[in-house]
Design an enzyme around this catalytic site. Structure first.
Site, PDB file in Angstrom:
ATOM      1  N   GLU A 188      23.701 -12.575  21.967  1.00  0.00           N
ATOM      2  CA  GLU A 188      23.100 -11.824  22.693  1.00  0.00           C
ATOM      3  C   GLU A 188      21.482 -12.331  23.073  1.00  0.00           C
ATOM      4  O   GLU A 188      20.833 -12.747  22.255  1.00  0.00           O
ATOM      5  CB  GLU A 188      22.758 -10.018  22.312  1.00  0.00           C
ATOM      6  N   GLU A 383      31.374  -4.640  28.185  1.00  0.00           N
ATOM      7  CA  GLU A 383      32.255  -4.535  27.114  1.00  0.00           C
ATOM      8  C   GLU A 383      31.773  -3.285  26.109  1.00  0.00           C
ATOM      9  O   GLU A 383      30.789  -2.766  26.431  1.00  0.00           O
ATOM     10  CB  GLU A 383      32.361  -5.668  26.073  1.00  0.00           C
TER      11      GLU A 383
END
Length: 499
Positions: A188, A383
């Protein structure tokens, strides 16, 4: 083409992928469970899914030494996925597997990198106490030639070039549709501000991770250039991993974060992260330009303390997001430069499911971040953050992928480009769970049959011209997010609008 009465337009279709297990290719670079995986992939295909997402681990591929890449196990896996009729989302995983929520596998970054870190631990993100985090290289070394003649950015570039060259047949055939480029811990774009390996537990505020010598030197130069050479990074007033905002001088209401020095630090800290993402995606764009593939970056869903005035957990992670200042739209603007998709997480979460003391607001956070992407005219995907098998979670995800519902006359104005479900497991394939999951997939597809034509990436164009700090700052001006329906119009246990 005019809509056909009584027929759902294909523009409402949202592609659904399933994440493969973290260790599907193991730490020894072996694809061990081919028969089991093939059986699972066939079930995924029969369930209507469009494809799978898989981590392509740096620590596995380049384990033996600089530029010694071994793609053989991943080629076996990709051939099997293709045989089963599924598309591939490949993550360029430049981070360690292990140490985050849900990590049941340990795959470090390449050992020869760790050995460089033994002699120079400042290549790793570092907190105020001097604790090093070996999950991902500090952005401070992006342009430092410390890795046997290469910079960190050059290592990422070389890895992606090798992937492109060794997977050229899959790319040319359209089997690989997305390349998600890892930009930090857990893949991330964030600082590793809440590491469980250093004792963090939810909902701790986390800690700033900018105390390696390269970032400290950058900070000193930044304050000198600004005429405030005596300004320092936050000290103990910023607290420790498991503090609450109100217990700290920095994050409490009207705390240091609101002073000129605090604002300067947070601007510097967050801009360094955006510039890091910009540089990594610049390399990714150069590698994959001209191919029919999407590139993407994932942004972390830091939903705890969102309803506290300081947004402390977001600030330590690198998202300078407070009242009147949008911390996510500058990221979306940077991604737009590279024609990249913004991939977000925690789509399944509802505010009411979170402990009140965490002042958590995942629904508002998702609304803000997705809106930021759409306002910059980029694709937005996402997600779930944690495994869920229930209708409540599925319906929340269905709401977020089409926040204003389906459009019976064409594509909805607001629609996510795809959703990746976390994660393929024995629990997911358990009979009752999988029956409900198949209904979820059908509703993601707006009750349409699976359609390969819905997944057709455009040719990736070269990045636009460099983005200035002023352009980034202009994007921080707060604006209201797009409105959301309260509930999805296509719940897993409901009909579609034509019925």
């Amino acid at each position: 083409m005019a809509p056909i009465p009584g027929v759902m337009p294909i523009g409402n279709y949202v592609s659904l992928y399933v994440m493969l297990p973290l260790g599907v290719v193991n730490a020894d670079n072996v694809f061990p469970d081919k028969e089991k995986v093939e059986d699972e992939l066939k079930q995924v295909k029969a369930g209507g899914c469009d494809g799978v997402m898989v981590d392509v681990w740096w620590g596995i591929i380049e384990a033996k030494g600089p530029k010694q890449y071994d793609w053989s196990a991943y080629r076996e896996l990709f051939q099997l996925v293709k045989k089963c009729g599924l598309k591939i989302q490949a993550i360029m995983s430049f981070h360690q597997c292990g140490g985050n929520v849900g990590d049941a596998v340990f795959i470090p970054i390449p050992q020869w990198i760790l050995q460089i870190g033994d002699k120079n631990p400042d290549i790793f993100y570092t907190n105020r106490a001097g604790n090093r985090n070996q999950e991902y290289l500090s952005l401070g070394v992006d342009n430092q030639r410390l890795f046997q003649g290469r910079t960190a950015l050059e290592m990422y570039r070389d890895f992606m070039e090798s992937f492109r060259d060794n997977m050229a047949d899959f790319l040319k055939a359209g089997d690989i549709v997305d390349i998600e480029v890892g930009c930090g811990a857990a893949g991330e774009l964030r600082y590793p501000s809440y590491p469980e390996t250093q004792g963090w537990v939810f909902p701790g505020i986390g800690e700033f991770q900018c105390y390696d010598k390269y970032m400290v030197a950058d900070w000193k130069e930044a304050v000198k250039q600004a005429g405030n050479a005596d300004w320092e990074m936050p000290g103990k007033g910023a607290g420790t991993y498991n503090d609450t905002p109100d217990k700290t001088e920095f994050f409490r209401p009207n705390g240091t974060y609101k002073t000129d020095m605090g604002k300067f630090f947070l601007t510097w800290y967050s801009n360094k992260l955006i510039i890091h993402g910009d540089q990594v995606l610049e390399e990714a764009n150069k590698v994959f330009v001209g191919l029919r593939v999407n590139i993407a970056a994932k942004v972390s869903g830091i939903h705890w303390w969102y309803n506290h005035v300081s947004h402390a957990a977001e600030l330590t992670a690198g998202f300078y997001n407070v009242a009147g200042r949008d911390g996510y739209r500058p990221i979306a603007r940077m991604l737009a430069r590279h024609h990249a998709t913004l991939n977000f997480t925690c789509l399944e979460m509802r505010d009411s499911e979170q402990p009140a003391e965490a002042k958590s607001a995942p629904q508002e956070l998702v609304q803000q971040v997705l809106s930021s992407g759409w306002k910059e005219y980029i694709d937005v995907a996402g997600e779930n953050a944690l495994p869920r098998y229930d209708a409540t979670a599925y319906n929340q995800m269905l709401l977020n992928v089409r926040p204003n519902g389906v459009n019976l006359n064409g594509p909805p104005k607001l629609k996510m480009s795809g959703l990746t479900y976390l994660r393929l497991s024995d629990d997911l394939l358990q009979t009752d769970n999988f029956e409900l999951f198949k209904k979820f997939v059908k509703k993601m597809h707006a009750d349409l049959d699976p359609s390969p034509n819905a997944i057709s990436p455009a040719v990736l164009e070269r990045s636009n011209s460099a983005i200035t700090i002023d352009e980034l700052m202009e994007a921080t001006k707060g604006s209201r997010p797009f409105p959301w329906y309260d509930v999805t119009d296509m719940p897993v246990d409901g009909s579609n609008p034509f019925d």
